[in-house]
Design an enzyme around this catalytic site. Structure first.
Site, short mmCIF file in Angstrom:
data_model
loop_
_atom_site.label_atom_id
_atom_site.label_comp_id
_atom_site.label_asym_id
_atom_site.label_seq_id
_atom_site.Cartn_x
_atom_site.Cartn_y
_atom_site.Cartn_z
N CYS A 2 0.83 -1.21 0.00
CA CYS A 2 0.00 0.00 0.00
C CYS A 2 0.87 1.26 0.00
CB CYS A 2 -0.87 0.03 1.25
SG CYS A 2 -1.89 -1.43 1.43
N ARG A 33 4.54 0.83 -6.45
CA ARG A 33 4.63 -0.06 -5.30
C ARG A 33 3.74 -1.30 -5.47
NH1 ARG A 33 6.56 2.78 -0.72
NH2 ARG A 33 5.33 1.51 0.68
N TRP A 82 -3.03 -2.53 -1.67
CA TRP A 82 -2.59 -3.86 -2.10
C TRP A 82 -3.28 -4.83 -1.14
CZ3 TRP A 82 0.54 -7.94 -0.28
CH2 TRP A 82 1.14 -8.75 -1.27
N ASN A 108 -1.15 1.28 5.87
CA ASN A 108 -0.30 0.28 5.24
C ASN A 108 0.17 -0.64 6.36
OD1 ASN A 108 1.61 -1.21 3.87
ND2 ASN A 108 3.05 0.48 3.59
N GLY A 109 -0.04 -1.92 6.22
CA GLY A 109 0.37 -2.85 7.28
C GLY A 109 -0.77 -3.81 7.59
N GLU A 488 19.86 -14.36 -10.32
CA GLU A 488 19.28 -13.05 -10.59
C GLU A 488 18.59 -13.04 -11.97
OE1 GLU A 488 18.36 -10.72 -8.97
OE2 GLU A 488 18.21 -8.99 -10.30
N LYS A 492 14.62 -12.22 -12.56
CA LYS A 492 14.18 -11.12 -13.43
C LYS A 492 13.15 -11.63 -14.42
CE LYS A 492 15.02 -8.28 -11.85
NZ LYS A 492 15.74 -8.23 -10.63
N GLU A 495 9.79 -12.68 -12.67
CA GLU A 495 8.92 -11.68 -12.04
C GLU A 495 8.23 -10.75 -13.01
OE1 GLU A 495 10.74 -8.85 -9.30
OE2 GLU A 495 12.57 -8.85 -10.46
N HIS A 511 21.82 -33.38 -11.28
CA HIS A 511 21.28 -34.08 -10.10
C HIS A 511 19.77 -33.91 -9.99
CE1 HIS A 511 25.36 -34.96 -8.70
NE2 HIS A 511 25.66 -33.78 -9.20
N LYS A 608 7.03 -3.11 -4.93
CA LYS A 608 8.43 -2.70 -4.96
C LYS A 608 9.09 -2.98 -3.61
CE LYS A 608 12.17 -0.73 -6.53
NZ LYS A 608 13.02 -1.63 -7.35
O1 M6R Z 1 14.35 -3.09 -1.13
P1 M6R Z 1 15.05 -4.42 -1.01
O2 M6R Z 1 16.32 -4.47 -1.74
O3 M6R Z 1 15.17 -4.87 0.41
O4 M6R Z 1 14.04 -5.43 -1.73
C1 M6R Z 1 14.31 -6.80 -1.73
C2 M6R Z 1 13.41 -7.53 -2.71
O5 M6R Z 1 12.07 -7.36 -2.38
C3 M6R Z 1 13.63 -7.05 -4.15
O6 M6R Z 1 14.96 -7.16 -4.54
C4 M6R Z 1 12.76 -7.88 -5.12
O7 M6R Z 1 13.20 -9.20 -5.16
C5 M6R Z 1 12.77 -7.26 -6.51
N1 M6R Z 1 11.43 -7.22 -7.04
C6 M6R Z 1 13.57 -8.01 -7.48
O8 M6R Z 1 13.55 -7.45 -8.75
#
Ligand code: M6R
Length: 613
Positions: A2, A33, A82, A108-109, A488, A492, A495, A511, A608
């Site tokens: 949120c 976000r 959210w 938010n929370g 990574e 990417k 997601e 394996h 985010k």
């Molecule tokens: O703000 P942060 O670096 O702590 O966030 C960590 C993860 O939530 C963040 O890297 C997330 O995996 C991204 N969406 C990856 O692209």
């Protein structure tokens, strides 16, 4: 997660619709976000009544339908929701109000004890419109402020009864020039401007109006009016707000797309420049020397993070171990409860977090700190909670990152990791001064290498995205440094394009994972200049099973690897290889997502910054 915005304007210096215009604009910048519903509440200056407009759906549509921007009022709050408690519907969207519609709240929370509070409030005659936990707080405030005319005291009392995490902003007809707030575990920041003050979940939402902020700490509660800010802590002590102001050098145009179709591609292209900023910033300061001193005198080094930041942490581990011989213990932040009892005085815990607000990382850091470990962090956001709660913070200087998929922050974290490892190796006497100097100056080229990798690969990667856009599964394999880079790359792609991608150390593929490989199954190899002959063996195994093998590899290995396709990157020394190998897989994820018709800036179900456990 949120997003919250609050604006309180001075009526003699602002037009009656200014607050709603600011709120709507800020909601636009909070979109990244992740959200499913949106709403605003203002106090109508002529009738003194609350005006609430909200619905499920995206801001542009809802704002147009309900006329957000024309809403009169000098004080107002806005929210992007959210969904957690109750599906995304008009009724469940924030702001929520009390029975008499005199109080409006955004949150938010998660209020953990909301069912218990709801039962009690229902027995006192309150009736509820939504399924949310947030609405309960509006009724609790109504109940408590009915008993006691002082709204701020009612808020403090309410907060003492609420369990869970919250950033809340509240307006009330009873004190129409103020926005009341409270914060625990969810980010909330006050923005200071002339003739108006603001409150938001993050700094970018307020950059059009100010560069001066007060990030709130856990347990703080207070209010803003157009000219004042009042903050108290849990013990009722009044905070000297002047001492808490932080000024940022981010500009509002940094949070615009500047001609790019998406923030993600803009941020990929920003990497050459931000890597230079990170390098120059760290080299003109003694911060890395001081951080290396802390690590050198610490007993054990733990490192914690989530998602992309965790992958950068694995690179930190790899470089420290290679250069110093000291073991680094990484752990996924959300699993901190499994390892926290290992921590003791003398250890160092490094939290890596772009936002500095990720709840899991914050809790992992706190748990280790509580057991006596020295808390260090690598963060991008000035004044973030993780930064403030650390004994020592190293800034990444990547500038604001708006795309949900982390790109430029991954490479700046990697650069911090590399520089810090070199400094530590030097402190521990593992490398001499000349070697330290050579290695540090080699890294000055990180930005240049990333820039060359982008220009060299973008066209090829676009065609590759065309080839793979319809696949359902794929692998990324690597060895050594290629392993965290493969993790990574898979994250990417997953997601933003929603293709199922897994990453493994290449040797591990035999394996189990290789069982899935059949004719045309895409297997991407992230090839560094180490363990190449072993990788060649793995490539041959995949080719023998009909896989569509692709290598992202240094140019010098182009003729040697035997993959069916190759994305060649500039040749670079081992410490520079993250900067040549990363941009192509970021671009691959981007172009594949776009080709599949997805918005890379707004991946489904993702936020985010993850501020709930
Ligand atoms: O703000 P942060 O670096 O702590 O966030 C960590 C993860 O939530 C963040 O890297 C997330 O995996 C991204 N969406 C990856 O692209």
């Amino acid at each position: 997660m949120c997003g919250i915005i609050g604006v309180t304007c001075n009526p003699s210096a602002n037009a009656p619709t200014r607050a709603s215009i600011i709120i709507t604009k800020a909601l636009k910048s909070l979109e990244y976000r992740g959200y499913d519903s949106v709403g605003i509440a203002l106090i109508d200056p002529s009738s003194g009544k609350l005006i609430v407009k909200k619905s499920d759906g995206m801001l542009d549509k809802v704002s147009k339908e309900y006329g957000f921007e024309g809403t009169p009022g000098f004080v107002g709050i806005g929210h992007t929701r959210w969904a957690t408690h109750g599906p995304p519907t008009q009724i469940n969207a924030h702001p929520h109000t009390d029975c008499k519609e005199e109080i409006a709240i955004v949150h938010n929370g998660i209020v953990k004890n909301f069912l218990e509070l709801k039962k009690d409030l229902a027995s006192k005659g309150h009736s509820f419109k939504s399924e949310t936990d947030t609405e309960i707080v509006a009724h609790l405030l109504e109940e408590l402020s009915n008993r006691n005319n002082d709204f701020f005291n009612a808020l403090k009392r309410a907060i003492s009864m609420v369990e869970g995490s919250y950033a809340i902003a509240v307006i009330t007809k009873k004190e129409p020039d103020k926005i009341f707030f409270a914060r625990k575990e969810s980010p909330l920041i006050v923005g200071l401007s002339k003739n108006l003050n603001l409150l938001a979940s993050d700094i970018p939402a307020m950059l059009d109006y100010t560069s001066s902020f007060i990030p709130l700490s856990d347990g703080e509660v207070g209010w803003i009016s157009p000219s004042d800010v009042h903050i108290e802590n849990l013990n009722g002590e009044i905070i000297d707000t002047k001492k808490r102001i932080v000024t940022v050098d981010w500009k509002s145009d940094m949070v615009r797309k500047s001609g790019y179709p998406h923030f993600m591609i803009k941020e990929i292209h920003e990497q050459p420049q931000v890597l230079k900023n990170t390098y120059d910033g760290l080299m003109s300061d003694d911060i890395l020397d001081r951080a290396a001193d802390v690590l050198a005198s610490g007993e054990r080094i733990f490192v914690t993070a989530a998602g992309t930041s965790y992958h950068a942490s694995l690179i930190l581990k790899l470089f420290i171990e290679r250069l110093t011989g000291r073991i680094v213990y990484p752990f996924i932040a959300s699993e901190y409860r499994v390892v926290e009892n290992l921590a003791h005085k003398g250890d160092v815990i490094i939290a890596v977090s772009q936002s500095g607000e990720t709840i899991d990382t914050m809790k992992g850091l706190r748990a280790f700190k509580a057991r006596g470990a020295i808390a260090m962090s690598i963060t991008n956001v000035m004044g973030s909670t993780i930064g403030r709660e650390s004994d020592f913070t190293i800034p990444m200087r990547a500038g604001p990152e708006i795309g949900v998929a982390a790109t430029k922050t991954f490479l700046t974290q990697t650069l911090v990791a590399s520089l810090l490892s070199i400094k530590l190796a030097s402190k521990l006497g593992k490398i001499g001064m000349d070697e330290e100097k050579t290695m540090l100056s080699e890294l000055a080229d990180a930005g240049r290498v990333a820039g060359e990798a982008i220009s060299m690969t973008e066209g090829v990667v676009k065609s590759m995205a065309e080839r793979i856009h319809a696949v359902q599964n794929m692998y990324f394999l690597g060895r050594g440094l290629g392993v965290p880079l493969s993790y990574e790359a898979a994250l990417k792609l997953k997601e933003i394009s929603y293709i199922h991608a897994e990453a493994y150390p290449a040797g591990e593929s035999k394996h189990g994972p290789i069982a899935l490989v059949e004719q045309g199954f895409p297997v991407f190899f992230i090839v560094t200049s180490e363990m190449v002959s072993e990788l060649e063996g793995n490539i041959a195994e995949m080719n023998a099973r009909g896989a569509m093998t692709v290598a992202i590899a240094p140019f010098k290995l182009k003729e040697r690897l035997g993959t069916k396709a190759i994305i060649a990157v500039p040749d670079a020394g081992n410490m520079l290889e993250p900067y040549s190998l990363t941009p192509p897989f970021q671009l691959l994820a981007y172009y594949t997502a776009v080709r599949r018709g997805h918005d890379p800036d707004r991946p489904r179900n993702l936020a985010k910054t993850v501020t709930v456990e």
